[in-house]
Motif scaffolding. Structure first.
Motif, PDB file in Angstrom:
ATOM      1  N   VAL A 504       0.861  -1.183   0.000  1.00 21.60           N
ATOM      2  CA  VAL A 504       0.000   0.000   0.000  1.00 21.60           C
ATOM      3  C   VAL A 504       0.894   1.229   0.000  1.00 21.60           C
ATOM      4  O   VAL A 504       2.081   1.147   0.338  1.00 21.60           O
ATOM      5  N   ARG A 546      -2.626  -8.887   6.731  1.00 21.57           N
ATOM      6  CA  ARG A 546      -2.787  -9.157   5.294  1.00 21.57           C
ATOM      7  C   ARG A 546      -3.486 -10.506   5.089  1.00 21.57           C
ATOM      8  O   ARG A 546      -4.402 -10.630   4.254  1.00 21.57           O
ATOM      9  N   LEU A 550      -7.119 -11.276   3.076  1.00 24.48           N
ATOM     10  CA  LEU A 550      -7.219 -12.178   1.938  1.00 24.48           C
ATOM     11  C   LEU A 550      -8.117 -13.373   2.249  1.00 24.48           C
ATOM     12  O   LEU A 550      -8.903 -13.815   1.392  1.00 24.48           O
ATOM     13  N   ASP A 565      -4.189 -11.587  -3.859  1.00 24.90           N
ATOM     14  CA  ASP A 565      -2.982 -10.840  -3.477  1.00 24.90           C
ATOM     15  C   ASP A 565      -3.388  -9.386  -3.267  1.00 24.90           C
ATOM     16  O   ASP A 565      -4.501  -8.960  -3.626  1.00 24.90           O
ATOM     17  N   ILE A 566      -2.490  -8.600  -2.656  1.00 25.75           N
ATOM     18  CA  ILE A 566      -2.651  -7.150  -2.548  1.00 25.75           C
ATOM     19  C   ILE A 566      -1.513  -6.507  -3.309  1.00 25.75           C
ATOM     20  O   ILE A 566      -0.347  -6.852  -3.102  1.00 25.75           O
ATOM     21  N   SER A 567      -1.848  -5.592  -4.202  1.00 29.87           N
ATOM     22  CA  SER A 567      -0.832  -4.918  -5.008  1.00 29.87           C
ATOM     23  C   SER A 567      -1.221  -3.462  -5.186  1.00 29.87           C
ATOM     24  O   SER A 567      -2.320  -3.162  -5.667  1.00 29.87           O
ATOM     25  N   GLN A 570      -4.620  -2.442  -4.046  1.00 26.09           N
ATOM     26  CA  GLN A 570      -5.755  -3.147  -4.633  1.00 26.09           C
ATOM     27  C   GLN A 570      -5.691  -4.626  -4.257  1.00 26.09           C
ATOM     28  O   GLN A 570      -4.620  -5.252  -4.339  1.00 26.09           O
ATOM     29  N   VAL A 571      -6.826  -5.188  -3.836  1.00 29.19           N
ATOM     30  CA  VAL A 571      -6.924  -6.633  -3.655  1.00 29.19           C
ATOM     31  C   VAL A 571      -7.298  -7.222  -5.003  1.00 29.19           C
ATOM     32  O   VAL A 571      -8.277  -6.784  -5.638  1.00 29.19           O
ATOM     33  N   THR A 579     -10.910  -7.146  -8.940  1.00 31.39           N
ATOM     34  CA  THR A 579     -10.091  -6.227  -8.145  1.00 31.39           C
ATOM     35  C   THR A 579     -11.000  -5.453  -7.203  1.00 31.39           C
ATOM     36  O   THR A 579     -12.179  -5.226  -7.496  1.00 31.39           O
ATOM     37  N   LEU A 582      -8.503  -1.649  -1.564  1.00 34.34           N
ATOM     38  CA  LEU A 582      -8.434  -2.016  -0.147  1.00 34.34           C
ATOM     39  C   LEU A 582      -9.087  -0.957   0.726  1.00 34.34           C
ATOM     40  O   LEU A 582      -9.789  -1.284   1.689  1.00 34.34           O
TER      41      LEU A 582
END
Length: 781
Positions: A504, A546, A550, A565-567, A570-571, A579, A582
Motif C-alpha cells: 500500500v 494481510r 485475503l 494478493d494485494i498490489s 488493490q486486492v 479487483t 483495499l
C-alpha cells in the motif's frame, strides 16, 4: 528475511513529523494544556557533592502562599532503577552529587515554586567527595553506597560490596604469557575521557494528574513508557495499574530519557494535589546535574603484536565513571567487556570492565553504549602498534579484523559483516596513502586519520518486542507500538516496512499514540536498535493482517485464498481477475450476491524475540547475550594551526554497514548527524566539575559544536551486507558513526603534529600545550 528492494523499500521518504515540527503544529510535554492550569514543581537540590543531611527545614516554604504540596524522602523513601535500584527518588540521609533532588514542592506558579524552594533550609555535614574513579577506588575510599548488597538487581549485575565498584565484568581467553612471548612490540597506555552533557534539544520533563479513576496519569517525553511505569511504581510502592503513562512528542534523548530521573517525583506529587495537574520541565541549567550525564572512562590498555603485524595479546581495564547511580551503565559495562578488543581477532586477552560509583551526576550512555570513549583508546593503540612495526595502519587493521565465523570473546560467533569494505572506502575518501595536499597557511599542518568501529546489540530485555497493525475503518493502516520515535526517523522507516509488506502507499500508514493502557508491550529499546526489533514485530503483524484480509475476501468471493494478493492498494484475484480497492473494503465494505457484507477493521499482532549469536566457547550464563554487531569506519582530514592549537576539520567521512538501507536519505542523515555529534565530543565537550560546585551546564559556558565548526565536506557512505534476522536484511545504525570520530580525529592529530593525545577533549588549549611540550622535549633531547 528477504532482502530484495521494492518500489517502496530503498527509496527516500520524508519523516512523518517534519511538517508538524516545521509549522509548530506539534505538542511536546511543555505544550500540553489542561482545563485548569497545572501546578508547577520547584526542586531543592543538593549544593554538596557528598554530605550527610542534618536538617531539612520546610516551615518557611510551607507557609508561603500558593504552595500546595511538599515531598521529602520521608514521603517517598524508595529507590529507582531497572537493572539495579540504587537511585533515591529524593535524597534522605545522604546526598551524593551536586544537583541531587532533596525536596519537591508544587505551587500555583513557577515563581511561587522557585520562591518556596529558596526558603527551604538545608543543613549539611560535608563528607569527603570522590570526584573520579581513582579517588573512588583508593584503598581508603569510603563506600558511597554501603548498602549496595541489599539493592534489588538483575541477575547479571555483579557488585563488589564494601567498595565503590557497582558492577564488574571480566572476560578472558587464551594464555597471556604465551601472547607476550610471541610479541615483537608491546604498547601500554592509559586514556581518559570525561563526563559530558547529553544536551537533547528538549530538556527532561513530565506532567502528572490524579484521574477520576483513582490512577495517576503521567505524560512525558520518555522513550520507553513501559519501563518508566515499572521503575516509578516499584520506587513508590504502587501497583503497575496505579499509573498510566502516555508520551508526548520527544525532543531527542541521548541517554537522558531512557530511564527515570524526575518523573517519579511528579507522579508522587500528583497524588497530593486533589486532581490538579503537576508539571516539571527542567531548565537547561538544571538538566545535566539532575537528570543524567554521559559517562567518563579511564582505559588502561596493554596491546602486543608479532613482527608480521598480527595482534597477539590484549590486557585491558575499562573503568566507567557511573556517577552516583550505576543503573543506566550496567549494559554499557557488559558491552565494553564483549567489544573491548575492538573489531579485532586477538587470540589471547583479558578484559575487565567496571562501573564505579563517584560523587558526580548519574551517568547514562548516549549513542551505542558510550563506546566512543572505548574506541578512542583501542584505535590509538592499533595505530601505535603499526607505527612501531613501520607498517601502514590501515593494513594492520585489515590483517586483524574479526571475520564472519570467527569466535569472539565470550564465545560468540561473528556474523557476516562489511567492516573491511567500510574501512577501505573511508581510507579512499581521504586519499589515504597519498601525499597530503599543502595546508592553507604556513602555520598549519595537514593530517588524516582512519578508525574502525563496532558495537553490539545486547539482549537485556525480559520480553519480546510486540506491535499491532490495524487496517481501520477510516481506510488507514494504524501502527500500534510501545516505544517512541525520539527524532531518529523511526516512523518513516516503519511506515516503509509496513507499506512494503501490505503493498500500500506509505501515506496510508499512521501511528497510534503511545500509551501503556493500549499500546503493545515494548521494554527498553536502545534508539539504535528500534527499527530492527520493532520492525520485525511490525512485519509479523502486517503479514497477519494481510492474511486476514485475503482469507475473508476469499470466502466472500468463493475462491482459494492462494488466488488473491494485494498490489498497490488493490486486492486482486489472479484467477477471476476481480479487483477491489483495499480502502473501499475498509471504509465502505463489499457485499456478495447473497448479501453477505465484509468490511474493516482487521488487526494483526506480531512479536519478535531476538535470538543470540551462536556460541562455541563458554560464557557466563547470567550475562546478557549478544544479538549482533554493527560495524563501520570513520576517516577525517584536518588542518591544525600550530600557533593556536585549533583543529579545522576539512573532510569527515563516516561509513556504516547498515545491512539494507530501507530509506537511504534517512540513513545518510542519521550517519552524518551521529558523526557530527562525535566531532563535537572530541573537540569541545567536558563537564567541569569540582567539589561542591555545579557542573558547567549553561550553554553560554559549555563548549559544543556549532555550525561554525562543521567540516567543509561531510560525506556519509553506506555498505550493505544483509543482517540475517533484520527486517528485509537491515540493521539499525543511526547512532553508531558517533563511535569512531574521536579516535579518527586523534589519529589525524598525530599525523599532523606527531602528538599522541591521551585525554579528551582535543581543545585548542590542550593541543597547543601538548605541542609545546613535545617541541621542548625534542629540543632537550
Amino acid at each position: 528475511m528477504v532482502t530484495r528492494k521494492t518500489h517502496i523499500l530503498g527509496k527516500p521518504l520524508p519523516r512523518r513529523e517534519d511538517q508538524h515540527k516545521l509549522t509548530g503544529d506539534c505538542q511536546f510535554v511543555d505544550d500540553l494544556r489542561f482545563a485548569q492550569p497545572p501546578l508547577h514543581v520547584g526542586l531543592v537540590v543538593s549544593a554538596q557533592a557528598h554530605a550527610r543531611l542534618l536538617q531539612v527545614d520546610l516551615a518557611a516554604a510551607a507557609a508561603l502562599p500558593g504552595v500546595v504540596a511538599i515531598l521529602t524522602a520521608a514521603d517517598v523513601p524508595g529507590c529507582q532503577g531497572v537493572y539495579v535500584q540504587d537511585r533515591p527518588v529524593l535524597a534522605g540521609e545522604v546526598v551524593r552529587y551536586v544537583g541531587e533532588p532533596i525536596v519537591a514542592l508544587a505551587a500555583e506558579t513557577p515563581e511561587a515554586a522557585a520562591a518556596a524552594a529558596a526558603l527551604v533550609r538545608v543543613v549539611y555535614e560535608p563528607l569527603p567527595p570522590l570526584l573520579d574513579v581513582a579517588a573512588a577506588l583508593a584503598a581508603d575510599a569510603p563506600p558511597l553506597h554501603p548498602q549496595m548488597a541489599d539493592y534489588a538487581r538483575a541477575g547479571f549485575v555483579t557488585p563488589q560490596p564494601g567498595s565503590n565498584v557497582a558492577h564488574a565484568v571480566q572476560i578472558a581467553r587464551g594464555d597471556l604469557t604465551a601472547g607476550w612471548a610471541e610479541a615483537a612490540v608491546i604498547i601500554e597506555e592509559t586514556y581518559t575521557a570525561p563526563q559530558v552533557i547529553s544536551l537533547p534539544l528538549e530538556p527532561q520533563g513530565a506532567v502528572a494528574q490524579l484521574g477520576e479513576d483513582g490512577r495517576v496519569h503521567l505524560w512525558s517525553s520518555h522513550r520507553a513508557p513501559f519501563v518508566q511505569r515499572q521503575i516509578i511504581t516499584q520506587a513508590l510502592g504502587w501497583a503497575p495499574e496505579d499509573l498510566r503513562v502516555r508520551t508526548a512528542l520527544a525532543g531527542d534523548g541521548y541517554g537522558d530519557k531512557t530511564l527515570v530521573a524526575i518523573e517519579a517525583i511528579v507522579a508522587a506529587l500528583a497524588r497530593r494535589t486533589q486532581g490538579r495537574a503537576v508539571k516539571l520541565v527542567l531548565r537547561r541549567g538544571e538538566a545535566a546535574p539532575t537528570a543524567y550525564a554521559q559517562p567518563g572512562l579511564q582505559a588502561r590498555l596493554k596491546l602486543a603484536a608479532n613482527a608480521s603485524g598480527h595482534l597477539t595479546v590484549l590486557q585491558a581495564e575499562y573503568l566507567w565513571d557511573g556517577g552516583a547511580s550505576a543503573d543506566a551503565m550496567i549494559e554499557a559495562a557488559w558491552a565494553a567487556a564483549y567489544m573491548g578488543a575492538g573489531p579485532y581477532a586477538i587470540p589471547h586477552l583479558h578484559i575487565a570492565s567496571r562501573c564505579v560509583y563517584t560523587n558526580r551526576p548519574p551517568a547514562a550512555p548516549a549513542r551505542a553504549y558510550g563506546m566512543a570513549q572505548l574506541h578512542w583508546a583501542v584505535e590509538q593503540q592499533i595505530d601505535r602498534i603499526a607505527a612501531a612495526l613501520g607498517m601502514d595502519a590501515v593494513e594492520v587493521r585489515l590483517r586483524n579484523f574479526v571475520k564472519g565465523g570467527d569466535e569472539l570473546a565470550g564465545g560468540w560467533v561473528m556474523h557476516a559483516n562489511g567492516i573491511e569494505r567500510c574501512l577501505r572506502l573511508a581510507a579512499r575518501a581521504v586519499k589515504w596513502g597519498r601525499s597530503a595536499p599543502a595546508a592553507a597557511s604556513p602555520t598549519r599542518r595537514r593530517g588524516r586519520g582512519v578508525a574502525a568501529l563496532w558495537t553490539p546489540a545486547l539482549a537485556g530485555d525480559p520480553a519480546p518486542a510486540t506491535a499491532a497493525v490495524v487496517l481501520d475503518s477510516e481506510g488507514f493502516i494504524t501502527l500500534q507500538i510501545g516505544a517512541v520515535d525520539a527524532g531518529q526517523g523511526f516512523h518513516a522507516v516503519a511506515a516503509q516496512l509496513v507499506a512494503a509488506a501490505l503493498s500500500v502507499p506509505p501515506e496510508w500508514v499512521r501511528f497510534a499514540p503511545v500509551d501503556t493502557d493500549s499500546s503493545p508491550l515494548h521494554w527498553l529499546p536502545p534508539a539504535g536498535h528500534l527499527v530492527w526489533s520493532l520492525g520485525n514485530a511490525l512485519l509479523a503483524a502486517a503479514q497477519e493482517a494481510r492474511g486476514q484480509v485475503l482469507a475473508a475476501l476469499a470466502r466472500l468471493w468463493d475462491e482459494p485464498v492462494g488466488n488473491l494478493d494485494i498490489s498497490d492498494g488493490q486486492v486482486i484475484s489472479y484467477a477471476s481477475e476481480r479487483t477491489l480497492c483495499l480502502r473501499h473494503l475498509l471504509t465502505t465494505g463489499v457485499r456478495d450476491a447473497q448479501g453477505r457484507r465484509l468490511t474493516g477493521p482487521f488487526r494483526g499482532e506480531g512479536a519478535f524475540a531476538a535470538q543470540p549469536l551462536q556460541q562455541r566457547g563458554p560464557s557466563d550464563p547470567a550475562a546478557p547475550p549478544v544479538l549482533h554487531f554493527s560495524v563501520g569506519a570513520v576517516a577525517i582530514d584536518i588542518e591544525v594551526d600550530t600557533e593556536t592549537g585549533q583543529i579545522f576539520p576539512l573532510h569527515l567521512t563516516p561509513v556504516m554497514d547498515v545491512g539494507h538501507a530501507i530509506n537511504p536519505d534517512a540513513v545518510s542523515s542519521q550517519i552524518k548527524s551521529a558523526a557530527l555529534a562525535g566531532l563535537g565530543m572530541a573537540l569541545f565537550e567536558h563537564m567541569h566539575y569540582s567539589e561542591n560546585a555545579a557542573p558547567g551546564v549553561h550553554l553560554a559556558d559549555y563548549d559544543m559544536i556549532t555550525i561554525r565548526d562543521l567540516p567543509a565536506r561531510l560525506e556519509a557512505m553506506i555498505v550493505e551486507v544483509p543482517q540475517e534476522d533484520g527486517p528485509y536484511g537491515m540493521r539499525d545504525m543511526g547512532e553508531h558513526a558517533f563511535i569512531g570520530v574521536p579516535a579518527a580525529l586523534a589519529l589525524a592529530l598525530h599525523d599532523a603534529l606527531g602528538l599522541r593525545p591521551t585525554t579528551l577533549p582535543l581543545t585548542s588549549e590542550r593541543v597547543w600545550l601538548d605541542s609545546r611540550r613535545s617541541r621542548m622535549h625534542a629540543e632537550v633531547s
